[in-house]
Scaffold this motif. Structure first.
Motif, mmCIF file in Angstrom:
data_model
loop_
_atom_site.group_PDB
_atom_site.id
_atom_site.type_symbol
_atom_site.label_atom_id
_atom_site.label_comp_id
_atom_site.label_asym_id
_atom_site.label_seq_id
_atom_site.Cartn_x
_atom_site.Cartn_y
_atom_site.Cartn_z
ATOM 1 N N LEU B 96 0.852 -1.191 0.000
ATOM 2 C CA LEU B 96 0.000 0.000 0.000
ATOM 3 C C LEU B 96 0.882 1.232 0.000
ATOM 4 O O LEU B 96 2.008 1.199 0.494
ATOM 5 N N GLN B 97 0.359 2.300 -0.585
ATOM 6 C CA GLN B 97 1.051 3.583 -0.502
ATOM 7 C C GLN B 97 0.111 4.612 0.110
ATOM 8 O O GLN B 97 0.186 4.891 1.296
ATOM 9 N N CYS B 98 -0.833 5.150 -0.690
ATOM 10 C CA CYS B 98 -1.730 6.143 -0.077
ATOM 11 C C CYS B 98 -2.720 5.472 0.860
ATOM 12 O O CYS B 98 -3.221 6.092 1.788
ATOM 13 N N GLY B 99 -3.038 4.210 0.606
ATOM 14 C CA GLY B 99 -3.883 3.450 1.523
ATOM 15 C C GLY B 99 -5.376 3.562 1.274
ATOM 16 O O GLY B 99 -6.158 2.958 2.000
ATOM 17 N N TYR B 100 -5.773 4.304 0.241
ATOM 18 C CA TYR B 100 -7.210 4.502 0.049
ATOM 19 C C TYR B 100 -7.898 3.233 -0.447
ATOM 20 O O TYR B 100 -9.015 2.927 -0.036
ATOM 21 N N THR B 102 -6.789 0.327 0.179
ATOM 22 C CA THR B 102 -6.315 -0.774 1.012
ATOM 23 C C THR B 102 -7.423 -1.523 1.769
ATOM 24 O O THR B 102 -7.425 -2.763 1.770
ATOM 25 N N LEU B 132 -9.352 -1.521 -7.745
ATOM 26 C CA LEU B 132 -8.331 -0.716 -8.416
ATOM 27 C C LEU B 132 -7.396 -0.074 -7.399
ATOM 28 O O LEU B 132 -7.823 0.383 -6.343
ATOM 29 N N ARG B 134 -4.124 2.783 -7.567
ATOM 30 C CA ARG B 134 -3.442 3.707 -8.462
ATOM 31 C C ARG B 134 -1.982 3.895 -8.061
ATOM 32 O O ARG B 134 -1.234 4.574 -8.754
ATOM 33 N N CYS B 135 -1.579 3.336 -6.921
ATOM 34 C CA CYS B 135 -0.229 3.614 -6.397
ATOM 35 C C CYS B 135 0.774 2.490 -6.626
ATOM 36 O O CYS B 135 1.931 2.758 -6.890
ATOM 37 N N THR B 136 0.372 1.251 -6.437
ATOM 38 C CA THR B 136 1.357 0.174 -6.279
ATOM 39 C C THR B 136 1.653 -0.584 -7.552
ATOM 40 O O THR B 136 2.595 -1.386 -7.582
ATOM 41 N N GLY B 137 0.849 -0.428 -8.594
ATOM 42 C CA GLY B 137 1.015 -1.264 -9.780
ATOM 43 C C GLY B 137 0.704 -2.728 -9.495
ATOM 44 O O GLY B 137 0.992 -3.591 -10.327
ATOM 45 N N TYR B 138 0.140 -3.000 -8.321
ATOM 46 C CA TYR B 138 -0.317 -4.343 -7.888
ATOM 47 C C TYR B 138 0.810 -5.325 -7.579
ATOM 48 O O TYR B 138 0.565 -6.385 -7.003
ATOM 49 N N HIS B 139 2.029 -4.991 -7.972
ATOM 50 C CA HIS B 139 3.155 -5.930 -7.820
ATOM 51 C C HIS B 139 3.266 -6.429 -6.372
ATOM 52 O O HIS B 139 3.289 -7.628 -6.110
ATOM 53 N N ASN B 140 3.309 -5.482 -5.450
ATOM 54 C CA ASN B 140 3.474 -5.877 -4.047
ATOM 55 C C ASN B 140 2.177 -6.368 -3.418
ATOM 56 O O ASN B 140 2.215 -7.083 -2.404
ATOM 57 N N ARG C 20 6.803 0.623 6.874
ATOM 58 C CA ARG C 20 6.351 2.005 7.042
ATOM 59 C C ARG C 20 5.600 2.234 8.355
ATOM 60 O O ARG C 20 4.746 1.447 8.752
ATOM 61 N N LEU C 26 -3.442 2.526 8.282
ATOM 62 C CA LEU C 26 -4.070 2.360 6.964
ATOM 63 C C LEU C 26 -4.583 0.938 6.740
ATOM 64 O O LEU C 26 -5.570 0.743 6.030
ATOM 65 N N TRP C 33 -9.348 10.371 6.330
ATOM 66 C CA TRP C 33 -9.642 11.024 5.049
ATOM 67 C C TRP C 33 -10.522 12.234 5.323
ATOM 68 O O TRP C 33 -11.315 12.233 6.270
ATOM 69 N N HIS C 509 1.151 12.209 0.412
ATOM 70 C CA HIS C 509 -0.153 11.625 0.110
ATOM 71 C C HIS C 509 0.051 10.209 -0.410
ATOM 72 O O HIS C 509 -0.485 9.833 -1.431
ATOM 73 N N GLY C 510 0.860 9.462 0.324
ATOM 74 C CA GLY C 510 1.086 8.062 -0.015
ATOM 75 C C GLY C 510 2.544 7.679 -0.188
ATOM 76 O O GLY C 510 2.881 6.506 -0.291
ATOM 77 N N HIS C 683 7.222 0.782 -9.143
ATOM 78 C CA HIS C 683 6.107 -0.070 -9.594
ATOM 79 C C HIS C 683 4.888 0.771 -9.977
ATOM 80 O O HIS C 683 4.281 0.581 -11.031
ATOM 81 N N GLY C 684 4.528 1.688 -9.086
ATOM 82 C CA GLY C 684 3.333 2.491 -9.337
ATOM 83 C C GLY C 684 3.505 3.403 -10.535
ATOM 84 O O GLY C 684 2.575 3.618 -11.315
ATOM 85 N N ALA C 687 3.058 1.404 -13.667
ATOM 86 C CA ALA C 687 1.655 1.102 -13.949
ATOM 87 C C ALA C 687 0.990 2.277 -14.656
ATOM 88 O O ALA C 687 0.232 2.095 -15.613
#
Lengths: 283, 159, 816
Positions: B96-100, B102, B132, B134-140, C20, C26, C33, C509-510, C683-684, C687
């Motif tokens: 996860l990155q932004c976590g939305y 997640t 969907l 938008r952050c991780t490219g799904y790889h992880n 992290r 999260l 949010w 923001h991430g 990675h991101g 994508a």
């Protein structure tokens, strides 16, 4: 976005549902799993006065064996259909195509009957029902009637269902020994609807094709049969599949839209029919 | 108004709701279960995925009244004292990155393993097709699901 | 579970793949949010938007909405009067740029579908949505102009009639002498590419909550924004509320990718109306609104020309861009293509460069920064033409690049566009990438498949990219007419208990700032990562900042953290020397403690020193109490990450479907603070870059309606649509910052798009195909193969507008 207001009715039986529909007239909308209806409501593309939620009617749920047919209750969810041992054994094409419908969470809510009654030409199951010669059992104030798949779909999002009628179950002839099947779905990303889909069932006999039925997804306002290809395949050997598939788009006039122009869709119908029939014939 | 009775993350609730109230808004605005976010109008993104009677659903495409009598688990109720192994795996694998996305992604991934405890990479990707990111490219995310599947009790490292 | 980070004993935190700190909340749904925020008495706003791309507003009547249940207020632009402010653009790139007003609510004309016309304020979001339908608006339709070439015609309808033109600006730039270079060249190779319009599509739609009842009489705005600090300044300028009475908070923000680098109308409206009503107000964007009105990205027509020798040596480069501004200028709309101007020459040496860009207004959603902002466009054009030139010359595309790139031993190197690249090793990254891909083997397989006419053809695409990141040296921004600086601020405090606070102006923001900043500060102070708390995203607690975009956080904001921490240590050293009765010059600082060199027995930890600084009972003369320091860093230069990306793709020539078989990238981003986070950023980025190449594009219909207005039609890839990535790094430290780091947030996006398109085109060259428009949809690929007249694979669905209006004829490529 936010759905508009509506009245909500949750009948406990088919009779109650039919009478609720009869008393609401054209302003009522039947909700099965809601997976198409709720997004439409949220986008305010639909303003029903009454939503009749038939999702809890137990009699409409489940798959039963009636000898040479399976009977699939209209409110059986996609997830239940694709895991059902009877479906997998006798109507594998339905399981295979259902697995391509939307995504797992939507398949937990969306129903077999709901998808058919919604009659979206890009939906996967109408063409499958057509290829399998399914019968649609409809109940209305005057009782039950059964309509063959070939007569059920009238136009874009339109079926023979009257405003006071409910699709209650679908009768699907079992595929016997010697039949193979394949659903070929072509779409750009996993989530997107079929640009074109081809549902094929093929009966083999002594190394050649005895007969074939082919349903086309999204090649017109309703699902279509690839009749010219079916005729060319009857009694043909496997080597002639390519030529027969060349007729898959005969007589079709698919839409041109964001996802594909008509000529491209016709081309895809030919390619995918070749692939589907080949796979079905080898299965 | 219609009455709904539900059990959410183990707690019984009965409320009067408008029929049009979406389950996700009921969870967020009536029950304060804001751990489940909304990401779209068309049931594509899956951010709002919860479990309804043990199965993943998109709570933006379910009416609260349809959930009457049901048991709902959200991301907030997934941990039973200790984190669910999928939560640990998401952190350990940097899924996860932004976590939305997640919460929905984790709920979908848990559902996936409930149905298929030992999925291949392709099966994992197919099983998450309704969510969907938008952050991780799904790889992880794929790695996290593999990790959770291989060690349901204690999850290992990234590589 | 607590929010802890496991720190390996006795090792530097920097360089470790620490898990992290952010994630514990999260993954358990304990999030913050903006849409989660509920305040007593809070009202909800809904916005009525134009259904027409261009029309005159002849009447707006909000009164029927006031009669609807729960409605508290409703306003048209006229109702707001002077409070209906204009959204500013802070980057007037030329002196004669056309900058039309951009009112929060349109009053005279609507200029794109989604343009805001009126608002309703109600008790909850359901009531607000219902009441919106009651507002009456009369429109007199005007002809829309949707395509850039058409908009530049003399007889075109005007988006802003008072401007007299749809041309926003023309910006020109030169390095060396292009004409002289061209005169020496054996051949001139010209290509036309299209960088299509995209929707950033962060997973969290925007949301704002305005609370006019702040404890100090201030108004507090929570916003899902990348830029709380810049936002506060702009809100003050637009609303007239003194800057010191506005507090902006960016709580958890669910992705931005540039789309939340903005001052939006809804932010101004929420502040103005909440103030007027004296009650808290929330607005939450739907996904449909997000697609329609949150700014779009890219949208350039690119003419690019290389003057080369017969051996493929580049002598000169000419670039002529047409860039779609959309209907209005947003915060840096005109500047986005200018950010790319310095990057078209990329890693290549040459003698002359000529650049020009014309910005154009159309009746479409405004464009602005989207991940990479100008640099992906530049990299796309130069890397596409390098592959096309290689094919033209019959040279391997890697070899062509080798003949032209800056050699490792030539760094530092000043490029034709005047930037000094401090370091790089293109040879090493490329060698590693070729090895990881199995380049030679795949080339053999490609030939075999061609020889046997395999229906599935294989293509291999190359992209050797660099970018400039770490926005930006303030003087340089000034010279480009940007109205702000590019500095960043940090405060480091060691509290009385020894706990460390890092206050940063970089708002995440991430990206994982909290973890990475903890690692940096922990090493600089010699303390545990767990001892560090990072404070950000709130102008009340971190008053100075320039926020997060342009891969700037680590190389600018991170350096401010390092500098502030070093100042803390310097100050602590004075106190420690006093306590140890030693000369400060005799002290050494290691692992969080001061000791006298050569006599390690007596020492003072930083925690002990902090307590002394707090009590102030025994401080040396001239040393102020408390242990804290600030730093505001203005970067001296950019940093220049680079890398080699290779894509192998299978093309089903019967259907046109392209499927990535293997994607390899070797990036060089210098030293790395947290390799796990870095890999995630790559990675991101991949994508999103791949999505531009294969899946995503904005399409309008002929009336200017957004056809791709939801996730049903705007195809964001899901897990099955992308491969696992093969990533590796080479490490050539930056020489311009103390950590040797370079930015990484945009690298994957910048590099990947041309790699994928080059692969698609490479697969199809035997069919005579030399370009495929993005997104490379199956239909375009199929048409490219099967229709000689459409070898570029152009297709615009009947009645739709794509490619910014580039037509089939004008976009056909080829040598001249």
């Amino acid at each position: 976005m936010i759905p508009p207001s509506f009245e909500y009715v949750r009948p406990g039986s088919v009779e109650e549902a039919v009478s609720a529909l009869a008393s609401s007239g054209d302003d009522a909308k039947v909700m099965a799993g809601g997976q198409s209806l709720i997004p439409l409501l949220r986008l305010r593309l639909s303003y029903p006065e009454v939503v009749v939620d038939v999702g809890r009617i137990e009699a409409l749920r489940g798959v039963r064996d009636e000898g040479d047919h399976l009977v699939i209750g209209a409110m059986t969810t996609h997830d239940e259909v694709l895991r059902d041992p009877l479906v997998r054994t006798h109507c594998g094409l339905i399981a295979e195509a259902t697995e391509t419908v939307a995504d797992p969470a939507v398949r937990h809510r969306g129903t077999f009957g709901g998808a058919l009654a919604h009659a979206d030409p890009a939906g996967d199951l109408p063409a499958v029902a057509l290829a399998l010669d399914a019968g649609f059992v409809i109940e209305g104030p005057g009782g039950r009637r059964t309509v063959p798949a070939s007569e059920f779909f009238l136009d874009y999002l339109q079926t023979v269902l009257g405003p006071d009628e409910l699709l209650v179950e679908v009768r699907v002839p079992k595929l016997g020994a010697g039949w193979g099947y394949r659903y070929e779905k072509f779409h750009r990303v996993a989530q997107s609807w079929a640009i074109v889909g081809v549902a094929a069932v093929v009966q083999r006999s002594n190394g050649s094709i005895a007969s074939a039925r082919i349903g086309l997804t999204n090649m017109g306002a309703t699902p279509l049969r690839a009749s010219a290809t079916e005729q060319a395949l009857a009694g043909a050997d496997l080597g002639s599949i390519g030529d027969a598939a060349g007729h898959a788009a005969d007589g079709t006039s698919p839409a041109s839209d964001l996802n594909g122009a008509a000529d491209y869709r016709q081309h895809l119908a030919r390619v995918l029919t070749g692939r589907a029939v080949t796979a079905a014939a080898r299965a | 108004m219609v009455q709904v009775s539900v059990t959410v993350d183990g707690q019984r609730r009965t409320d009067e709701v408008e029929p049009r109230l979406l389950l996700v808004h009921y969870l967020r605005e009536r029950l304060g279960k804001v751990g489940t976010p909304v990401g779209c109008d068309t049931s594509n993104c899956g951010a709002c995925t919860v479990h309804l009677d043990g199965k993943s659903v998109k709570s933006c495409s379910v009416l609260a009244v349809q959930a009457d009598g049901s048991e709902i688990t959200t991301i907030e109720g997934l941990a039973d004292g200790e984190w669910h192994p999928m939560q640990t795996a998401f952190k350990e694998c940097h899924a996860l990155q932004c976590g939305y996305c997640t919460p929905g992604m984790i709920m979908a991934a848990v559902d996936l393993l409930n149905n298929n405890p030992d999925p291949s990479e392709d099966e994992i990707r197919a099983g998450l097709e309704g969510n969907l990111c938008r952050c991780t490219g799904y790889h992880n995310i794929v790695k996290a699901v593999q990790s959770a599947a291989s060690q349901p009790a204690s999850v290992g490292g990234v590589q | 579970m607590t929010e802890t980070v496991e720190r390996p004993a006795r090792e530097n935190a920097v360089g470790q793949p620490l898990r992290r700190k952010e994630d514990a909340r999260l993954v358990t749904g304990r999030t913050n949010w903006t849409d989660n925020i509920v305040l007593p008495g809070m009202l909800h706003m809904a916005v009525l938007r134009s259904p027409m791309a261009h029309a005159r507003i002849t009447r707006v009547d909000v009164s029927p909405a006031l009669a609807r249940p729960g409605v508290v207020a409703a306003y048209s632009g006229a109702d707001l009067g002077d409070a209906n402010g204009s959204i500013p653009c802070v980057w007037p790139v030329t002196d004669d740029i056309v900058m039309p007003p951009h009112r929060c609510l349109a009053t005279d004309e609507v200029r794109y579908v989604g343009d805001a016309v009126a608002v309703v304020i109600a008790g909850n979001r359901y009531e607000a949505a219902d009441a919106l339908e009651a507002i009456e608006v009369d429109y007199e339709p005007l002809p829309p102009v949707l395509e850039m070439p058409a908009a530049l015609q003399d007889d075109s309808p005007l988006v802003h009639s008072e401007s007299g033109t749809n041309k926003c600006y023309t910006w020109e730039f030169a390095g060396g002498d292009y004409e002289a270079a061209k005169a020496k060249a054996d051949r001139v190779f010209t290509r036309h590419y299209v960088n299509q319009r995209l929707i950033p599509m962060a997973m969290e739609p925007r949301a704002v909550v305005a609370n006019p009842t702040g404890p100090g009489g201030e108004i507090t705005l929570w916003s899902a924004t990348q830029i709380p600090h810049v936002l506060r300044l702009l809100l003050a300028l637009v609303t007239g509320i003194p800057e010191n009475r506005i507090r902006v908070i960016a709580p958890d923000v669910g992705g931005g990718f540039g789309s939340k680098l903005q001052l939006y109308r809804e932010e101004v409206l929420a502040v103005v109306i909440a103030n007027r009503l004296g009650r808290p107000l929330k607005w939450t964007e739907s996904r449909s609104e997000n697609a329609q009105v949150t700014h779009h990205g890219r949208d350039q027509l690119q003419e690019i020309e290389l003057a080369v020798t017969n051996e493929g040596k580049i002598l000169g480069l000419r670039v002529d861009l047409t860039a779609n501004m959309g209907a209005y200028l947003h915060i840096i709309t005109p500047g986005v293509p200018i950010l790319g101007a310095f990057m078209f020459n990329s890693i290549y040496k040459m003698e002359g460069y000529s650049f020009s860009c014309t910005g154009v207004f159309t009746n479409t959603t405004p464009t602005d920064a989207y991940r990479g902002a100008g640099r992906p466009e530049a990299t796309f054009a130069i890397e596409r033409i390098m592959d096309d030139l290689a094919a033209e010359l019959g040279v391997d595309p890697i070899e062509l690049r080798r003949r032209n790139w800056i050699k490792h031993e030539e760094f530092p190197y000043t490029t034709i566009s005047g930037l000094e690249y401090d370091s790089g090793n293109y040879e090493a990254a490329t060698e590693r990438a070729l090895e990881l891909l199995g380049y030679d083997e795949l080339r053999r397989e490609q030939q075999e498949r061609r020889d046997r006419n395999d229906p599935v053809q294989l293509g291999i695409g190359v992209s050797t990219f660099t970018e400039m990141c770490g926005l930006a040296p303030s003087r340089l921004l000034g010279s480009l007419k940007y109205v702000a600086g590019g500095w960043e601020h940090a405060t480091v405090r060691v509290l009385a208990t020894g706990a460390v606070e890092v206050v940063t102006g970089s708002t995440p923001h991430g990206q994982g700032h909290v973890t990475a900043w903890s690692q940096i500060a922990a090493d600089a102070l010699g303390v545990d990562v767990d001892a560090v708390q990072v404070i950000h995203g709130d102008t009340g607690t971190s008053p100075y900042g320039m926020d997060t975009y342009g891969s700037r956080s680590l190389v600018v904001g991170g350096m401010a953290v390092v500098a502030a921490a070093e100042r803390v240590v310097e100050k602590a050293k004075l106190v420690a020397a006093h306590l140890l009765e030693a000369d400060p010059g005799d002290l050494e600082y290691k692992d969080g403690a001061f000791s006298v060199k050569g006599s390690p027995g007596s020492s003072k930890t930083i925690q002990e020193v902090a307590f002394e600084a707090f009590t102030a009972h025994n401080l040396p003369d001239g040393v102020e109490p408390t242990l804290q320091a600030n730093s505001t860093i203005d970067p001296a230069t950019f940093s220049y990450p680079h890398g080699t990306h290779l894509c192998a793709i299978d093309i089903d020539t019967e259907t046109g479907m392209a499927k990535i078989r293997k994607y390899v990238c070797v990036d060089d981003i210098g030293k790395v603070v947290n390799p796990m986070i870095v890999e995630g950023q790559i990675h991101g980025g991949l994508a999103q870059g791949i999505a531009q190449a294969l899946y995503e594009e904005v399409v309008y219909d002929a009336e200017g309606n957004l056809v791709t207005g939801s996730l049903v039609d705007y195809l964001v890839p899901a897990a099955p649509d992308l491969p696992s990535f093969v990533t590796d790094r080479t490490e050539t430290p930056s020489t311009t910052n103390p950590l040797g780091v370079k930015g990484v947030g945009e690298a994957g996006t910048i590099a990947s798009t041309p790699a994928v398109v080059n692969a698609v085109v490479d697969a199809l060259r035997p069919f005579g195909v030399d370009d495929i428009r993005m997104a490379c949809t199956p239909e375009r690929v199929w048409r490219a193969i099967n229709d000689a007249k459409s070898r570029g694979g152009e297709r615009v669905a009947e009645g739709t507008v794509a490619y910014g209006g580039a037509t089939t004829d004008s976009t056909a490529g080829g040598a001249s």
